[in-house]
Each structure stands twice: as C-alpha cells, then as structure tokens.
Motif scaffolding. Structure first.
Motif, short mmCIF file in Angstrom:
data_model
loop_
_atom_site.label_atom_id
_atom_site.label_comp_id
_atom_site.label_asym_id
_atom_site.label_seq_id
_atom_site.Cartn_x
_atom_site.Cartn_y
_atom_site.Cartn_z
N ARG A 1 0.83 -1.20 0.00
CA ARG A 1 0.00 0.00 0.00
C ARG A 1 0.87 1.26 0.00
NH1 ARG A 1 -5.46 -0.23 1.68
NH2 ARG A 1 -6.25 -2.34 1.69
N THR A 2 1.95 1.22 0.73
CA THR A 2 2.88 2.36 0.77
C THR A 2 3.47 2.61 -0.61
OG1 THR A 2 3.42 1.91 3.08
CG2 THR A 2 4.97 3.26 1.85
N ALA A 3 3.84 1.54 -1.31
CA ALA A 3 4.42 1.68 -2.65
C ALA A 3 3.38 2.15 -3.67
CB ALA A 3 5.02 0.34 -3.09
N ALA A 4 2.14 1.77 -3.48
CA ALA A 4 1.09 2.08 -4.46
C ALA A 4 0.52 3.50 -4.33
CB ALA A 4 -0.06 1.07 -4.31
N HIS A 5 0.67 4.10 -3.16
CA HIS A 5 0.04 5.40 -2.92
C HIS A 5 1.06 6.41 -2.40
CE1 HIS A 5 -3.82 3.39 -3.34
NE2 HIS A 5 -3.42 2.48 -2.47
N TYR B 1 1.43 7.95 1.31
CA TYR B 1 0.57 7.03 2.07
C TYR B 1 0.62 7.33 3.56
CZ TYR B 1 -1.36 2.64 3.83
OH TYR B 1 -2.11 1.70 4.47
N GLN B 2 -0.54 7.31 4.18
CA GLN B 2 -0.63 7.50 5.62
C GLN B 2 -1.44 6.37 6.24
OE1 GLN B 2 -2.14 11.34 6.67
NE2 GLN B 2 -0.40 12.41 5.80
N LEU B 3 -0.93 5.86 7.32
CA LEU B 3 -1.59 4.81 8.09
C LEU B 3 -2.07 5.44 9.38
CD1 LEU B 3 -2.12 1.73 8.21
CD2 LEU B 3 0.07 1.52 9.37
N HIS B 4 -3.30 5.16 9.75
CA HIS B 4 -3.89 5.74 10.96
C HIS B 4 -3.97 4.67 12.05
CE1 HIS B 4 -4.98 8.97 8.24
NE2 HIS B 4 -5.54 8.06 7.46
N VAL B 5 -3.41 4.99 13.21
CA VAL B 5 -3.42 4.07 14.34
C VAL B 5 -4.46 4.56 15.34
CG1 VAL B 5 -2.06 3.08 16.22
CG2 VAL B 5 -0.97 3.57 14.02
N ASP C 1 -6.72 5.56 4.06
CA ASP C 1 -7.73 6.23 3.24
C ASP C 1 -8.18 5.38 2.05
OD1 ASP C 1 -7.53 8.40 4.96
OD2 ASP C 1 -6.00 9.38 3.74
N TYR C 2 -7.73 4.13 1.99
CA TYR C 2 -8.02 3.26 0.85
C TYR C 2 -8.75 1.98 1.26
CZ TYR C 2 -4.56 6.48 -0.91
OH TYR C 2 -3.88 7.64 -1.23
N GLY C 3 -9.41 2.00 2.40
CA GLY C 3 -10.24 0.87 2.80
C GLY C 3 -9.62 -0.12 3.76
#
Length: 125
Positions: free
Chosen positions: A58-62, A65-69, A79-81
């Motif tokens: 996901r990091t490579a694709a967007h 990219y942000q991950l929410h903890v 933000d991508y499901g």
C-alpha cells in the motif's frame, strides 16, 4: 523479523521517539525492546508477515501514504479501505491512553503511599 533484537537498553526506543514515531509495526519484537517501547510511550503493534507485506504494498502504491493508528479501538486504517484489528493487553493500552510511565503509575497511589509513610513514621517515634 524480531524487531529491536539486540537492543537491551532504552536507547533504541528513544531514537525512534526522537524521530517522531509513536508506533512501530512488525511481525515480532525482541522482548526487551517491546517492553521498553511501552515504558517510553511507543505502541509496538504485532501483525502477521502477510499484513506487514500488505502495508508495504500500500505504501508503494500510494504516494504520501498515511496509516492511521487508533489505540482506543485497536485498529489500523488508511484512506483506501484498510481496516485491521491489532491485539494489545488492556493494561498496556490504558497505560498508553493515559500517558503513564512507571512513575506516573506509582503516583496514582500517592495518597496510599503517604498514608503508609505517615503510619510507619508514627510507629518509629
């Protein structure tokens, strides 16, 4: 993986915290590192190797990219499901949610400690 392997002191979590990271995600952690994370307000999250690989993808694709903890609900989202649950001992979760360290935890019982000390002092006089 065993993230933090060889780290027997708190310097490794301090460095991670100094760079602004409040959470570390890995399939496994060295025991001492894992425990030192909690002592320094860092949330170590254990996920399967497949789940960690998905995060890399996901990091490579967007770009950006942000991950929410979400510590309150023990969830990782993006933000991508993405919607992943993670496991965490309730005591450690509360420890982090309340911003406690070992001293803060002890000070929650300051009134009981003071009463004990006063009683002990009265017995020696």
């Amino acid at each position: 993986m065993n993230f933090g392997c060889g780290s027997s002191r708190e310097h490794a979590p301090w460095a991670i915290l100094d760079y602004g990271f409040r959470s570390v995600i890995a399939p496994s952690f060295a025991d001492i590192f894992y425990n030192n994370c909690f002592k320094n307000g860092i949330l170590p999250i254990k996920l399967s190797e497949e789940q960690v690989e998905e995060l890399f993808q996901r990091t490579a694709a967007h770009e950006g990219y942000q991950l929410h903890v979400d510590l309150e609900n023990k969830k990782l989202t993006d933000d991508y499901g993405l919607d992943l649950d993670f496991d965490l001992d309730e005591h450690r979760r509360q420890f982090l949610l309340q911003g406690l360290d070992d001293i803060g935890l002890t000070l929650q019982h300051e009134d009981l400690i003071s009463a004990y000390e006063q009683k002990k002092f009265a017995q020696t006089v």
